[in-house]
Design an enzyme around this catalytic site. Structure first.
Site, PDB file in Angstrom:
ATOM      1  CD  GLU A  50      -3.726   8.369  -3.544  1.00  0.00           C
ATOM      2  OE1 GLU A  50      -4.819   8.810  -3.161  1.00  0.00           O
ATOM      3  OE2 GLU A  50      -2.837   8.004  -2.770  1.00  0.00           O
TER       4      GLU A  50
ATOM      5  CB  THR B  38      -6.394   5.657  11.462  1.00  0.00           C
ATOM      6  OG1 THR B  38      -5.397   6.101  10.539  1.00  0.00           O
ATOM      7  CG2 THR B  38      -6.305   6.480  12.733  1.00  0.00           C
TER       8      THR B  38
ATOM      9  CG  ASP C 238      -1.881   1.093   1.332  1.00  0.00           C
ATOM     10  OD1 ASP C 238      -2.414   1.491   0.276  1.00  0.00           O
ATOM     11  OD2 ASP C 238      -2.143   1.566   2.448  1.00  0.00           O
TER      12      ASP C 238
ATOM     13  CG  HIS D 113      -4.871   9.247   3.917  1.00  0.00           C
ATOM     14  ND1 HIS D 113      -4.613   9.967   2.778  1.00  0.00           N
ATOM     15  CD2 HIS D 113      -4.986   7.968   3.515  1.00  0.00           C
ATOM     16  CE1 HIS D 113      -4.578   9.159   1.739  1.00  0.00           C
ATOM     17  NE2 HIS D 113      -4.804   7.935   2.165  1.00  0.00           N
TER      18      HIS D 113
ATOM     19  CG  HIS E  87      -6.790   5.481  -0.201  1.00  0.00           C
ATOM     20  ND1 HIS E  87      -5.442   5.662  -0.410  1.00  0.00           N
ATOM     21  CD2 HIS E  87      -7.120   4.405  -0.951  1.00  0.00           C
ATOM     22  CE1 HIS E  87      -4.986   4.749  -1.247  1.00  0.00           C
ATOM     23  NE2 HIS E  87      -5.988   3.980  -1.590  1.00  0.00           N
ATOM     24  N   GLY E  88      -8.810   6.454   3.579  1.00  0.00           N
ATOM     25  CA  GLY E  88      -9.296   7.257   4.692  1.00  0.00           C
ATOM     26  C   GLY E  88     -10.614   6.783   5.249  1.00  0.00           C
TER      27      GLY E  88
END
Length: 293
Positions: free
Chosen positions: A135, A230, A83, A177, A205-206
């Site tokens: 991306e 996260t 990643d 993110h 993402h995020g």
């Protein structure tokens, strides 16, 4: 079971209208927890190893080999993905180790350089049967293209895919993110338009900052691969704080890492069920049937 290619997990999820879960490995304990979650949920899972994780461990081989071994020994379908890779040498090392997919991150470069770098690495990966995600834009840990106010333009995204040949695209639709609160509301209208315009699966993402129901709505609107890191890191850390807070004299790391590993396994299994539960897309953001792939 044998190691599963990332492409098969993503293709199957896209066809079924569910999310392809992609959870990040930080160290062996989280890798073990995530594989346990996949087995408990009886669900496919993409284990992601970021470039930051590789740097933390000092090199690619130890953490990648351990993660591949866990995936190969799992009774659930599990793949391993690298990643946010900016170093082409890590792509080459990962392919040699047996990794089946890569997120090539040249997004910090100007558009033309991003295209050239991504196209070259994508061609190299495709020669070896590997799947490539990329991306657009400049991405930082908490800002950049995935800042809440930034959005991916469908026409630019289509031109980027045509120029690079990538197999999946991370798009900016309102997530960011490294969020610690799950309060984000995504642009489902834009997700529907991107799904209609682009021939490849969309990647969010995020996702740690996105609540369960909003993740399900995003998948219904057309998102496929859902990256979460996260949130699960926070679960691990909070568990350790709780155990050490209850027993400040504790020194055996196994006695606080084991409950943290179990906490991540429980939450990851729950998230797999959330992402694997399809819901209907409202007409206002569903892609027209004629353009759905």
């Amino acid at each position: 079971m044998p190691l599963v290619p990332t492409s098969s997990i993503i293709d199957s999820a896209r066809a079924a209208g569910i999310g392809a879960a992609a959870f990040n490995v930080i160290h062996l304990e989280t890798a073990e927890a995530l594989v346990t979650a996949a087995e408990r949920a009886d669900a496919p899972l993409i284990l992601q190893i970021s470039e930051n994780c590789i740097r933390y461990h000092g090199s690619l081989r130890p953490i990648t080999r351990a993660t591949l071994a866990l995936a190969e020994d799992s009774s659930a379908p599990v793949s391993v993905h690298l990643d946010h890779i900016t170093d082409a040498e890590l792509v080459r090392q990962g392919a040699a180790a047996g990794v089946s997919s890569f997120m090539v991150d040249a997004s910090a470069f100007p558009y033309d350089e991003n295209v050239a770098t991504t196209a070259a690495l994508t061609a190299w990966c495709h020669e070896r049967g590997a799947f490539v995600e990329a991306e657009l834009g400049k991405v930082g840990g908490k800002d950049g293209v995935h800042a809440p106010g930034t959005r991916t333009d469908p026409n630019e995204a289509l031109a980027f895919i045509d120029a690079t040949g990538v197999d999946a695209l991370a798009v900016a639709v309102g997530s960011s993110h490294a969020m610690h609160e799950r309060t984000t509301v995504l642009d489902k209208e834009l997700i529907g338009r991107l799904r209609a315009a682009l021939p490849v699966p969309l990647v969010l993402h995020g996702s740690s900052g996105v609540p369960d129901e909003e993740l399900q709505r995003a998948i219904a609107a057309g998102m496929t691969k859902i990256n979460i890191s996260t949130h699960l890191v926070s679960v691990f850390t909070h568990s350790i704080r709780d155990v050490l807070g209850a027993d400040p004299a504790l020194v055996d790391s196994r006695k606080y890492l084991k409950p943290a590993r179990e906490a991540v396994a429980r939450e990851a299994a729950r998230l797999l069920e959330v992402l694997g539960t399809p819901i209907a897309a409202p007409d206002r953001y569903a892609a027209p049937a004629s353009v759905r792939g």
